[in-house]
Design a protein around this motif. Structure first.
Motif, PDB file in Angstrom:
ATOM      1  N   LYS A 137       9.136  -1.482  -5.586  1.00 32.99           N
ATOM      2  CA  LYS A 137      10.082  -1.745  -6.676  1.00 32.99           C
ATOM      3  C   LYS A 137      11.224  -2.659  -6.238  1.00 32.99           C
ATOM      4  O   LYS A 137      11.782  -3.390  -7.055  1.00 32.99           O
ATOM      5  CB  LYS A 137      10.580  -0.431  -7.254  1.00 32.99           C
ATOM      6  CG  LYS A 137       9.440   0.278  -7.982  1.00 32.99           C
ATOM      7  CD  LYS A 137       9.793   1.633  -8.476  1.00 32.99           C
ATOM      8  CE  LYS A 137       8.557   2.240  -9.145  1.00 32.99           C
ATOM      9  NZ  LYS A 137       8.749   3.625  -9.498  1.00 32.99           N
ATOM     10  N   GLU A 138      11.530  -2.651  -4.960  1.00 28.34           N
ATOM     11  CA  GLU A 138      12.537  -3.585  -4.438  1.00 28.34           C
ATOM     12  C   GLU A 138      12.048  -5.028  -4.584  1.00 28.34           C
ATOM     13  O   GLU A 138      12.857  -5.947  -4.717  1.00 28.34           O
ATOM     14  CB  GLU A 138      12.852  -3.285  -2.970  1.00 28.34           C
ATOM     15  CG  GLU A 138      13.703  -2.050  -2.757  1.00 28.34           C
ATOM     16  CD  GLU A 138      15.180  -2.267  -3.067  1.00 28.34           C
ATOM     17  OE1 GLU A 138      15.681  -3.377  -2.840  1.00 28.34           O
ATOM     18  OE2 GLU A 138      15.812  -1.310  -3.540  1.00 28.34           O
ATOM     19  N   LYS A 139      10.740  -5.226  -4.582  1.00 21.58           N
ATOM     20  CA  LYS A 139      10.190  -6.570  -4.777  1.00 21.58           C
ATOM     21  C   LYS A 139      10.571  -7.106  -6.155  1.00 21.58           C
ATOM     22  O   LYS A 139      10.820  -8.297  -6.321  1.00 21.58           O
ATOM     23  CB  LYS A 139       8.668  -6.565  -4.601  1.00 21.58           C
ATOM     24  CG  LYS A 139       8.234  -6.330  -3.180  1.00 21.58           C
ATOM     25  CD  LYS A 139       6.719  -6.313  -3.068  1.00 21.58           C
ATOM     26  CE  LYS A 139       6.284  -6.021  -1.647  1.00 21.58           C
ATOM     27  NZ  LYS A 139       4.820  -6.053  -1.488  1.00 21.58           N
ATOM     28  N   ILE A 140      10.612  -6.226  -7.144  1.00 19.80           N
ATOM     29  CA  ILE A 140      11.029  -6.622  -8.488  1.00 19.80           C
ATOM     30  C   ILE A 140      12.488  -7.072  -8.453  1.00 19.80           C
ATOM     31  O   ILE A 140      12.849  -8.103  -9.024  1.00 19.80           O
ATOM     32  CB  ILE A 140      10.831  -5.471  -9.493  1.00 19.80           C
ATOM     33  CG1 ILE A 140       9.344  -5.125  -9.610  1.00 19.80           C
ATOM     34  CG2 ILE A 140      11.424  -5.832 -10.860  1.00 19.80           C
ATOM     35  CD1 ILE A 140       9.049  -3.853 -10.371  1.00 19.80           C
ATOM     36  N   LYS A 141      13.304  -6.313  -7.777  1.00 20.72           N
ATOM     37  CA  LYS A 141      14.727  -6.657  -7.651  1.00 20.72           C
ATOM     38  C   LYS A 141      14.888  -8.041  -7.031  1.00 20.72           C
ATOM     39  O   LYS A 141      15.615  -8.891  -7.562  1.00 20.72           O
ATOM     40  CB  LYS A 141      15.434  -5.607  -6.788  1.00 20.72           C
ATOM     41  CG  LYS A 141      16.865  -5.927  -6.436  1.00 20.72           C
ATOM     42  CD  LYS A 141      17.411  -4.816  -5.552  1.00 20.72           C
ATOM     43  CE  LYS A 141      18.548  -5.230  -4.690  1.00 20.72           C
ATOM     44  NZ  LYS A 141      18.990  -4.157  -3.805  1.00 20.72           N
TER      45      LYS A 141
END
Length: 106
Positions: free
Chosen positions: A37-41
């Motif tokens: 989900k940090e990749k989305i950020k």
């Protein structure tokens, strides 16, 4: 910009694969969940308001993969960071929360 949509789709597949896996350790589960989900950020930060359609698609992927309390905690950290640092506006913030899976139970 199409490259960003491909990156979003790749992250979405990672999320799907994550939910199909089982983890021996709860900590590994959390770390993997957060890492994906940090990749989305980081993608939204890279977009830096250049393409609202791509940002909204990325927010939708995050929203649709937010279902349990742990997911919500991770998503809140990401969304708050993005909003506080002006990577997303109030309308996008509301778009995220309007599309979270947890809203199904309200």
């Amino acid at each position: 910009m199409e490259d960003y949509f491909k990156k979003i789709e790749a992250i979405e597949k990672e999320v799907q694969n994550y939910y199909e896996n089982s983890f021996e350790e709860g900590n590994d589960d959390y770390k993997t969940n957060k890492l994906i989900k940090e990749k989305i950020k980081h993608l939204i930060i890279d977009l830096n308001k250049l393409n609202n359609d791509a940002i909204n698609k990325a927010l939708l992927v995050l929203a649709k993969s937010t279902g349990c309390a742990e997911d919500q905690e991770i998503a809140d950290d990401i969304i708050n960071y993005l909003h506080d640092n002006k990577y997303i506006d109030e309308k996008q913030l509301n778009y995220f929360y309007d599309n979270t899976a947890v809203r199904r139970w309200e």
